[in-house]
Design an enzyme around this catalytic site. Structure first.
Site, PDB file in Angstrom:
ATOM      1  CD  GLN A  26      -2.678   8.159  -1.433  1.00 53.27           C
ATOM      2  OE1 GLN A  26      -2.857   7.664  -2.535  1.00 53.27           O
ATOM      3  NE2 GLN A  26      -2.002   7.528  -0.487  1.00 53.27           N
ATOM      4  CG  HIS A  46     -12.343  18.731   7.058  1.00 54.20           C
ATOM      5  ND1 HIS A  46     -12.719  19.346   5.894  1.00 54.20           N
ATOM      6  CD2 HIS A  46     -10.975  18.733   7.042  1.00 54.20           C
ATOM      7  CE1 HIS A  46     -11.636  19.702   5.202  1.00 54.20           C
ATOM      8  NE2 HIS A  46     -10.572  19.329   5.882  1.00 54.20           N
ATOM      9  CG  ASP A  59      -7.500  20.410   5.145  1.00 53.41           C
ATOM     10  OD1 ASP A  59      -8.180  19.447   4.731  1.00 53.41           O
ATOM     11  OD2 ASP A  59      -7.825  21.106   6.123  1.00 53.41           O
ATOM     12  NE  ARG A  84      -2.615   4.226 -11.234  1.00 52.39           N
ATOM     13  CZ  ARG A  84      -2.919   3.677 -10.067  1.00 52.39           C
ATOM     14  NH1 ARG A  84      -1.964   3.213  -9.273  1.00 52.39           N
ATOM     15  NH2 ARG A  84      -4.171   3.553  -9.681  1.00 52.39           N
ATOM     16  CG  HIS A 129      -6.226   6.424  -6.073  1.00 53.21           C
ATOM     17  ND1 HIS A 129      -5.173   5.842  -6.744  1.00 53.21           N
ATOM     18  CD2 HIS A 129      -6.057   6.084  -4.776  1.00 53.21           C
ATOM     19  CE1 HIS A 129      -4.394   5.189  -5.883  1.00 53.21           C
ATOM     20  NE2 HIS A 129      -4.907   5.322  -4.676  1.00 53.21           N
ATOM     21  CG  ASN A 173      -6.088   2.576  -6.921  1.00 55.46           C
ATOM     22  OD1 ASN A 173      -5.162   2.038  -7.530  1.00 55.46           O
ATOM     23  ND2 ASN A 173      -6.118   2.663  -5.595  1.00 55.46           N
ATOM     24  CD  GLU A 174      -5.221  -0.761  -4.129  1.00 55.75           C
ATOM     25  OE1 GLU A 174      -5.722  -0.371  -3.061  1.00 55.75           O
ATOM     26  OE2 GLU A 174      -4.016  -1.030  -4.246  1.00 55.75           O
ATOM     27  CG  ASN A 314      -2.317  -0.854  -7.372  1.00 54.04           C
ATOM     28  OD1 ASN A 314      -1.805  -0.676  -8.479  1.00 54.04           O
ATOM     29  ND2 ASN A 314      -3.130   0.005  -6.805  1.00 54.04           N
ATOM     30  CE1 TYR A 316       0.522  -1.209  -3.042  1.00 53.58           C
ATOM     31  CE2 TYR A 316       2.638  -0.442  -2.211  1.00 53.58           C
ATOM     32  CZ  TYR A 316       1.468  -0.198  -2.892  1.00 53.58           C
ATOM     33  OH  TYR A 316       1.235   1.039  -3.439  1.00 53.58           O
ATOM     34  CD  GLU A 385      -1.031   2.123  -5.954  1.00 57.36           C
ATOM     35  OE1 GLU A 385      -0.834   1.665  -4.794  1.00 57.36           O
ATOM     36  OE2 GLU A 385      -2.019   2.793  -6.258  1.00 57.36           O
TER      37      GLU A 385
HETATM   38  C1  GBH Z   1      -2.466   1.228  -2.245  1.00 56.60           C
HETATM   39  O1  GBH Z   1      -3.310   0.413  -1.546  1.00 56.60           O
HETATM   40  C2  GBH Z   1      -3.178   2.478  -2.597  1.00 56.60           C
HETATM   41  O2  GBH Z   1      -3.652   2.429  -3.926  1.00 56.60           O
HETATM   42  C3  GBH Z   1      -2.383   3.726  -2.357  1.00 56.60           C
HETATM   43  O3  GBH Z   1      -3.223   4.829  -2.417  1.00 56.60           O
HETATM   44  C4  GBH Z   1      -1.678   3.600  -1.031  1.00 56.60           C
HETATM   45  O4  GBH Z   1      -1.059   4.791  -0.647  1.00 56.60           O
HETATM   46  C5  GBH Z   1      -0.686   2.495  -1.147  1.00 56.60           C
HETATM   47  O5  GBH Z   1      -1.285   1.314  -1.545  1.00 56.60           O
HETATM   48  C6  GBH Z   1       0.083   2.211   0.137  1.00 56.60           C
HETATM   49  O6  GBH Z   1      -0.747   1.729   1.140  1.00 56.60           O
HETATM   50  O7  GBH Z   1      -2.794  -8.685   1.034  1.00 56.60           O
HETATM   51  O8  GBH Z   1      -0.608  -8.726   1.996  1.00 56.60           O
HETATM   52  O9  GBH Z   1      -1.119  -7.095   0.333  1.00 56.60           O
HETATM   53  C7  GBH Z   1      -2.772  -0.800  -1.106  1.00 56.60           C
HETATM   54  C8  GBH Z   1      -3.706  -1.407  -0.135  1.00 56.60           C
HETATM   55  C9  GBH Z   1      -3.231  -2.599   1.831  1.00 56.60           C
HETATM   56  C10 GBH Z   1      -3.965  -3.761  -0.146  1.00 56.60           C
HETATM   57  C11 GBH Z   1      -2.873  -3.903   2.445  1.00 56.60           C
HETATM   58  C12 GBH Z   1      -3.646  -5.051   0.512  1.00 56.60           C
HETATM   59  C13 GBH Z   1      -3.548  -6.216   2.631  1.00 56.60           C
HETATM   60  C14 GBH Z   1      -2.144  -6.773   2.752  1.00 56.60           C
HETATM   61  N1  GBH Z   1      -3.216  -2.657   0.387  1.00 56.60           N
HETATM   62  N2  GBH Z   1      -3.708  -4.930   1.956  1.00 56.60           N
HETATM   63  S1  GBH Z   1      -1.645  -7.891   1.467  1.00 56.60           S
END
Ligand code: GBH
Length: 488
Positions: A26, A46, A59, A84, A129, A173-174, A314, A316, A385
């Site tokens: 990334q 690519h 790239d 990290r 990752h 990672n994940e 991680n 979100y 994360e």
């Molecule tokens: C991470 O993945 C990655 O590790 C990182 O590389 C990436 O850039 C970053 O997040 C941002 O996307 O169940 O409601 O959370 C996170 C991947 C995508 C996992 C959404 C959970 C489903 C929605 N996530 N996914 S939810």
């Protein structure tokens, strides 16, 4: 003078650590520099450029391969305890195997690590990752059980090269995104889309590979190097809509987080019972001769159980689970989604970031941390994360609100006894957001992709995060002066 007590300022425990994160593909760029060979993201971008939202690729990305001193300068500006980042397998081992070590690639990571340590910023290094060597993918990638050896050979090389200075390791990672999105779906490279079969083969192999790397570190390196090593799982919170949906929400959680957490962190190990039962029953009904979910041998169960010094998380966002007979979604058969047999959604009134899945639901974070404490005997948790996406711009008040909300939820969880020790903001800076290219921005620093240096500029959130790290506290009223960023 009397200083007015500010009841709304919350302190973090003294031992709490703050960092930010990125990942090799990334940010690094230099995709073929100095002997680096292609990985599955080079291959995808690519060969099928517009499978990426803006037809872009990594790239050059942030050119961190050349700009690492600026990256470390930003870490110093923020006052981070740690950073990290991940290693590119292809950069270190161009043949994918340990027969040839690429000195230039090793030099890059040595430069980065040494520059960080000069300023007392600890490296937290992810071995994998998502950027698998394309050569290994050509041989089946994570569906080939030999990857257990390929990965652990690579891990050993990394421990040998960097373990004298790196004391925090993350193997994978994940795994869910690797296996479910990459092998079951077409949401990540290699976009295999063989759901309900390839994803489960990947699941088994990635867990065994992780555990083998863990034990190599534990036996061969920990005695002299004395670090910690674990895995990072992704998990959202899944909230039942009504009393009737409690069981369904739990099934979804077991298929998402439990799939990897149960084998590693539960007392009994192995895949979650509900997963084994459902997939076995469906497989039999569908005419398969055995469950599509492969079995672990008893030795593998034991090897995987307990193979992580901490619970890397991680997190979100969250979703709701409900039974709604009138709007039943028909999934492909067989598939991972059909195996779960549940329905989840995010209410339209939830607000969120630029990523469609990223809703701002801090209470879900609190519930998830509590669940981890209850189900897995209160393990040390590293938030590896957490972050928020926008479409760009320096005035990111919504990101600030998100980070404050999630840190508040984290403090609530700590007060209730959850052993959360580390928080990592995703991300230090904007970067290549996988299939979304550069259209979604997660950075505390904005990156100008038009400029040759990939100029990095602090957003308002960078100033706020800096103050959180400096004061080790959360002050909801803090308004930063954003005119000039300094190194304190
Ligand atoms: C991470 O993945 C990655 O590790 C990182 O590389 C990436 O850039 C970053 O997040 C941002 O996307 O169940 O409601 O959370 C996170 C991947 C995508 C996992 C959404 C959970 C489903 C929605 N996530 N996914 S939810």
């Amino acid at each position: 003078t009397v200083i007015e007590a500010r009841h709304d300022v919350r302190k973090f425990p003294d031992w709490f650590q703050f960092g930010t994160a990125t990942a090799s593909y990334q940010v690094e760029g230099a995709w073929d520099a100095d002997g680096k060979t292609p990985n599955i993201w080079d291959h995808l971008t690519h060969n099928d450029p517009c499978s990426i939202e803006d037809c872009q690729n990594g790239d050059i990305a942030n050119d961190s391969y050349n700009q690492y001193k600026r990256d470390v300068e930003m870490m110093r500006e923020l006052g981070l305890d740690f950073y990290r980042f991940s290693l590119s397998w292809n950069r270190i081992l161009p043949t994918s195997f340990p027969d040839k070590i690429n000195e230039a690639g090793v030099q890059y990571y040595n430069n980065l690590i040494n520059e960080m340590l000069k300023y007392n910023i600890q490296p937290m290094v992810t071995l994998y990752h998502w950027d698998l060597p394309q050569k290994l993918q050509d041989m089946g990638g994570w569906t080939n059980p030999h990857i257990v050896d390929w990965f652990s050979d690579y891990a050993r090389v990394a421990f040998e090269l960097f373990g004298d200075r790196v004391k925090n390791w993350i193997t994978i990672n994940e795994p869910r995104e690797v296996c479910i999105q990459g092998y079951g779906e077409d949401q990540k490279a290699p976009k295999l889309k063989i759901s309900g079969v390839a994803d489960y083969l990947c699941d088994k192999n990635i867990l065994v590979a992780h555990a083998k790397a863990y034990h190599i570190y534990d036996k061969e390196f920990r005695p002299s190097q004395g670090g910690t090593i674990g895995i990072t799982l992704s998990a959202g919170w899944v909230e039942p809509e009504t009393e009737n949906d409690i069981e369904m929400a739990e099934t979804v959680r077991q298929f998402e987080m439990g799939q990897y957490a149960h084998p590693i962190f539960s007392k009994t190990g192995d895949f979650p019972p509900v997963m084994k039962e459902r997939i076995a029953a469906k497989s039999a009904a569908q005419g398969f001769k055995r469950s599509r979910l492969p079995e672990f041998t008893p030795e593998e169960v034991e090897m995987i159980r307990g193979s992580s010094d901490f619970f890397g998380l991680n997190h979100y966002s969250s979703s709701m689970a409900h039974k709604n007979e009138s709007s039943v979604v028909q999934y492909d058969v067989p598939s991972y989604s059909d195996d779960i047999g549940a329905q989840t959604y995010q209410p339209t009134h939830w607000s969120g970031g630029a990523s469609f899945w990223l809703k701002d639901v801090p209470w879900g974070f609190y519930k998830l941390l509590t669940k981890i404490r209850e189900d897995y005997d209160n393990p040390p948790v590293f938030i590896t994360e957490n972050g928020y996406s926008t479409r760009g711009g320096l005035n990111d008040d919504d990101r600030i609100a998100y980070i404050r909300g999630y840190l508040n939820a984290l403090l609530d969880a700590i007060e209730e006894g959850c052993d959360v020790q580390v928080y990592t903001a995703w991300s230090l800076m904007d970067n290549f957001e996988w299939l979304m290219g550069y259209t979604e921005r997660f950075g505390l620093y904005e990156v100008d992709y038009e400029s040759p240096q990939r100029t990095r500029t602090p957003r308002k959130s960078a100033f706020v995060y800096k103050e959180i790290v400096r004061s080790r506290a959360l002050d909801p009223h803090y308004e930063p002066d954003t005119t000039v960023m300094t190194i304190d």
